[in-house]
Design an enzyme around this catalytic site. Sequence first.
Site, PDB file in Angstrom:
ATOM      1  N   LYS A   1     -39.052 -12.250  24.819  1.00  0.00           N
ATOM      2  CA  LYS A   1     -38.614 -12.760  26.107  1.00  0.00           C
ATOM      3  C   LYS A   1     -37.110 -13.087  25.972  1.00  0.00           C
ATOM      4  CE  LYS A   1     -37.731 -15.764  29.524  1.00  0.00           C
ATOM      5  NZ  LYS A   1     -36.312 -16.022  29.811  1.00  0.00           N
TER       6      LYS A   1
ATOM      7  N   GLU B   1     -33.828 -23.006  16.554  1.00  0.00           N
ATOM      8  CA  GLU B   1     -32.389 -23.152  16.308  1.00  0.00           C
ATOM      9  C   GLU B   1     -31.805 -23.611  17.628  1.00  0.00           C
ATOM     10  OE1 GLU B   1     -28.878 -23.444  16.256  1.00  0.00           O
ATOM     11  OE2 GLU B   1     -28.879 -21.320  16.791  1.00  0.00           O
TER      12      GLU B   1
ATOM     13  N   GLU C   1     -23.191 -31.350  23.039  1.00  0.00           N
ATOM     14  CA  GLU C   1     -22.814 -29.938  22.977  1.00  0.00           C
ATOM     15  C   GLU C   1     -22.374 -29.467  24.360  1.00  0.00           C
ATOM     16  OE1 GLU C   1     -24.432 -25.960  20.816  1.00  0.00           O
ATOM     17  OE2 GLU C   1     -25.877 -27.020  22.070  1.00  0.00           O
TER      18      GLU C   1
ATOM     19  N   CYS D   1     -23.400 -21.471  19.062  1.00  0.00           N
ATOM     20  CA  CYS D   1     -23.972 -22.702  18.512  1.00  0.00           C
ATOM     21  C   CYS D   1     -23.176 -23.209  17.325  1.00  0.00           C
ATOM     22  CB  CYS D   1     -25.433 -22.487  18.135  1.00  0.00           C
ATOM     23  SG  CYS D   1     -25.708 -21.141  16.982  1.00  0.00           S
TER      24      CYS D   1
END
Length: 483
Positions: free
Chosen positions: A174, A249, A384, A283
Amino acid sequence: MKTYRNYINGEWAAASTNEVIASVNPANRNEIVGYVQKSGKAELDQAVEAAKKAQVSWRKLSGSARGDLLYRAANVLESRLDEIAKTMTEEMGKTFPEAKGETARGIAILRYYAGEGLRKNGDVIPSTDSEALLFTTRVPLGVVGLITPWNFPVAIPIWKMAPALIYGNTVVLKPAQETSVTAAKVVECFAEAGLPSGVLNLVTGTGSVIGQGIIDHPGINGISFTGSDQIGKQVALGAVARGAKFQLEMGGKNPVIVANDADLDQAVDATISGGLRSTGQKCTATSRVIVQSEVYEEFKAKLLAKVKEIKVGHGLDADTWMGPCASESQLKTVLSYIEKGVAEGATLLHGGQRAEGFGLEQGFFVEPAVFEDVNSSMSIAQEEIFGPVLALIKVDSIEQALEIANDVQYGLSASIFTRDIGNMLSFIQDMDAGLVRVNAESAGVELQAPFGGLKQSSSGSREQGQAAIEFFTAIKTVFVKGS
């Protein structure tokens, strides 16, 4: 404009919902890259059932036979490198050279894991019974669900698919809705390479339906997820509730430490590359720049001079250094954090505005932003952002730098610039991050090395390299004795 279909049991098929989703070019919101299926639960069920049936014979193939198919997929991907890289640039905005580099990385990952089919998968262990043989082997999980993000639409799906497949699992992928056209083209390469029907299945659609469906599906034995920490926690809760294996992650708030003995030109170049390439949408991107006071002003001057030279524009333009944010929602997120930084008392030294002019009005462009007077309690130092925002923090010592560097919930990557071996060793030992780099930018990892973070950045199990076998297989212990 082409409509891309799901790939289920070796066939390209439209969703039963009869609905499609437009993929919009972030450099020009009026340009549609293609349409993908807005799938429902029926399509997911079909994909899982196909994967389950295919896994019976797929796992029985030799590792070398599975490796041959991965190597053929790499060759097909290589033959379409420029086409797929161009689609990536048009669909998520990163520059064409970056997109080509990512696609080439996908090719290398496939070839690396093709070789894994001929490497050992167990150990012989001395038995207390002198007439017995005791050894371990590894067996696949079965059907694995892969939920992948939009920022690396070739590399991340491949670094999950390749180990999953070589170790005998079958896959339901997906991809992120924003980059599903790119994902479909990658899956086309596997189909052209002759992967057996049902071994790899692509189902596109919304996270709330297909993503959640993968989390909840009783036929999926393991889930590998890359994305936000909020969704990652949903994956973990859902997987634990039904006993499925999971791998997460989820992101970082990555620091670079610049010591007073650093090569400042090297540190500046790495900070800009690590923090602003791909529009900061990595990331592992640098977001906090922690600089010793003795060199702070000189470093800041050099950094600002280089940042001011950055050309923002369409990723296919040869002179563009930084493309747009990947979507309108991501642009709004970045701008909101810049506003929050100013409101909380940080000083905006450069950029931070919506980039306009030169045909940029219809895209999701933002000027790279540099803040100073940042303290560790501010939102731009803790959360973030996933955008081109650098926060400068002045410190008096390496000990203080490490304390601030560790003062976040994340622990993905970090780097230091120094010539002092003591600084290096302190950083390597005391930095709470899964990836630490000395005199190199925080972003990036070699494909043959384990990748993952500490604290809230990761579930702990590592991706890439030979470490991937730990997630995608289980150990079977075998005891053999003659009758």
